[in-house]
Enzyme design. Structure first.
Site, mmCIF file in Angstrom:
data_model
loop_
_atom_site.group_PDB
_atom_site.id
_atom_site.type_symbol
_atom_site.label_atom_id
_atom_site.label_comp_id
_atom_site.label_asym_id
_atom_site.label_seq_id
_atom_site.Cartn_x
_atom_site.Cartn_y
_atom_site.Cartn_z
ATOM 1 N N ARG A 1 2.330 -5.282 -1.237
ATOM 2 C CA ARG A 1 2.797 -4.075 -0.562
ATOM 3 C C ARG A 1 2.072 -2.893 -1.170
ATOM 4 O O ARG A 1 2.157 -2.667 -2.367
ATOM 5 C CB ARG A 1 4.296 -3.975 -0.817
ATOM 6 N N THR A 55 1.842 3.406 0.882
ATOM 7 C CA THR A 55 2.259 3.337 2.289
ATOM 8 C C THR A 55 3.392 2.341 2.509
ATOM 9 O O THR A 55 4.023 2.340 3.560
ATOM 10 C CB THR A 55 1.073 2.887 3.167
ATOM 11 N N ASP A 58 11.749 -5.428 -9.364
ATOM 12 C CA ASP A 58 10.519 -6.010 -8.809
ATOM 13 C C ASP A 58 10.538 -7.529 -9.056
ATOM 14 O O ASP A 58 10.426 -7.995 -10.187
ATOM 15 C CB ASP A 58 9.297 -5.369 -9.473
ATOM 16 N N ASP A 104 7.400 -9.119 -10.836
ATOM 17 C CA ASP A 104 7.327 -8.756 -12.259
ATOM 18 C C ASP A 104 8.385 -9.494 -13.073
ATOM 19 O O ASP A 104 8.125 -9.944 -14.185
ATOM 20 C CB ASP A 104 7.497 -7.247 -12.439
HETATM 21 C C1 PRP Z 1 7.567 -7.852 -2.983
HETATM 22 C C2 PRP Z 1 8.410 -9.015 -2.504
HETATM 23 C C3 PRP Z 1 8.068 -9.071 -1.048
HETATM 24 C C4 PRP Z 1 7.859 -7.622 -0.688
HETATM 25 C C5 PRP Z 1 9.047 -7.129 0.071
HETATM 26 O O1 PRP Z 1 6.246 -8.234 -3.178
HETATM 27 O O2 PRP Z 1 8.161 -10.216 -3.189
HETATM 28 O O3 PRP Z 1 6.923 -9.842 -0.742
HETATM 29 O O4 PRP Z 1 7.718 -6.915 -1.920
HETATM 30 O O5 PRP Z 1 8.866 -5.831 0.464
HETATM 31 P P1 PRP Z 1 8.790 -5.403 2.006
HETATM 32 O O6 PRP Z 1 9.919 -6.096 2.705
HETATM 33 O O7 PRP Z 1 8.979 -3.922 1.928
HETATM 34 O O8 PRP Z 1 7.456 -5.789 2.540
HETATM 35 P P2 PRP Z 1 5.130 -7.227 -3.736
HETATM 36 O O9 PRP Z 1 4.482 -6.495 -2.622
HETATM 37 O O10 PRP Z 1 5.739 -6.402 -4.827
HETATM 38 O O11 PRP Z 1 4.020 -8.202 -4.276
HETATM 39 P P3 PRP Z 1 4.060 -9.233 -5.489
HETATM 40 O O12 PRP Z 1 4.978 -10.366 -5.057
HETATM 41 O O13 PRP Z 1 2.655 -9.672 -5.572
HETATM 42 O O14 PRP Z 1 4.580 -8.545 -6.709
HETATM 43 N N1 URA Z 2 9.941 -5.774 -3.628
HETATM 44 C C1 URA Z 2 10.627 -6.094 -4.761
HETATM 45 O O1 URA Z 2 10.157 -6.902 -5.570
HETATM 46 N N2 URA Z 2 11.817 -5.508 -4.955
HETATM 47 C C2 URA Z 2 12.358 -4.640 -4.095
HETATM 48 O O2 URA Z 2 13.470 -4.148 -4.334
HETATM 49 C C3 URA Z 2 11.613 -4.326 -2.926
HETATM 50 C C4 URA Z 2 10.424 -4.917 -2.721
#
Ligand code: PRP
Ligand code: URA
Length: 209
Positions: free
Chosen positions: A104, A108, A200, A203
């Site tokens: 994400r 944006t 997160d 993380d």
């Molecule tokens: C997080 C989570 C989802 C997304 C959800 O991933 O694991 O994939 O955010 O958010 P959304 O519904 O607003 O799209 P992130 O983009 O942080 O990536 P990562 O898993 O690589 O940390």
């Molecule tokens: N992605 C995450 O990992 N946590 C949130 O709360 C939203 C998006």
């Protein structure tokens, strides 16, 4: 219209409390996500079709039920979705695993696709897309688009925690997709994080940041 299932099973709710808790460290967080994924997989596979087979018990011949050769695919959204895969495979060891890589954009909040690898027989498989978080819904919508573009027809989406905004976006974009949620939270904050949420997910699972 796809259905939305919010699991209220006490074991799922109990484990989710510790997943949310900021004091829970990486090792325990990972174990709990794995356990909740198994419990959710158990609930979400209630509709798998069965067929009769003939077996012999030590006492006599009988007919008994087995799952009717359904081809399943689990698709984690990278990264955090990976934390839910093993929990599924414990119950469905023959399922194949595809991967959709999305992150994400922090400015944006739009999903950016960087990797897709699915089983070859996409059109014949039923898929469950997994990701711990459904926040704005962008990542889930994009991952499901990605599967549909490649021929997938029957898709479910499963997450631990969802924001109401995200659920609506997925329902609108993919009315054919059933959504399975362990907890439906209050809202999103200004940074697109789920409140109260768990922070997160990537993380916390992988110990980064
Ligand atoms: C997080 C989570 C989802 C997304 C959800 O991933 O694991 O994939 O955010 O958010 P959304 O519904 O607003 O799209 P992130 O983009 O942080 O990536 P990562 O898993 O690589 O940390
Ligand atoms: N992605 C995450 O990992 N946590 C949130 O709360 C939203 C998006």
């Amino acid at each position: 219209m796809g259905k939305v299932y919010v699991f209220d099973h006490p074991l799922i709710q109990h484990k989710l409390t510790y997943i949310r808790d900021v004091k829970t460290g990486t090792k325990e967080f990972r174990e709990l996500v794995d356990e909740v994924a198994s419990l959710m997989a158990f609930e979400a596979t209630r509709d798998l079709p069965l067929e009769d087979v003939e077996i012999e018990t030590p006492v006599c011949k009988t007919k008994s039920k087995v799952i009717a050769g359904k081809k399943l695919g689990i698709v984690p959204i990278l990264r955090a979705g990976i934390g839910m895969v093993d929990g599924f495979l414990k119950l469905m060891p023959a399922a194949k695993v595809g991967h959709v890589g999305l992150y994400r954009d922090p400015e944006t909040l739009q999903p950016v696709e960087y990797y897709v690898k699915l089983p070859n027989d996409v059109e014949e498989r039923d898929f469950i897309v997994v990701d711990p978080m459904l926040a704005t819904g962008g990542s889930a919508v994009e991952a499901i688009n990605s599967l549909k573009k490649r021929g997938a027809k029957n898709i479910k989406f499963m997450c631990l925690i969802a924001a109401p905004e995200g659920v609506e976006i997925v329902k609108e974009a993919h009315p054919d997709v059933d959504i399975y949620i362990a907890a439906l939270d209050e809202k999103l904050n200004d940074h697109g994080y789920i409140v109260p949420g768990l922070g997160d997910a990537g993380d916390r699972l992988f110990g980064t940041k």
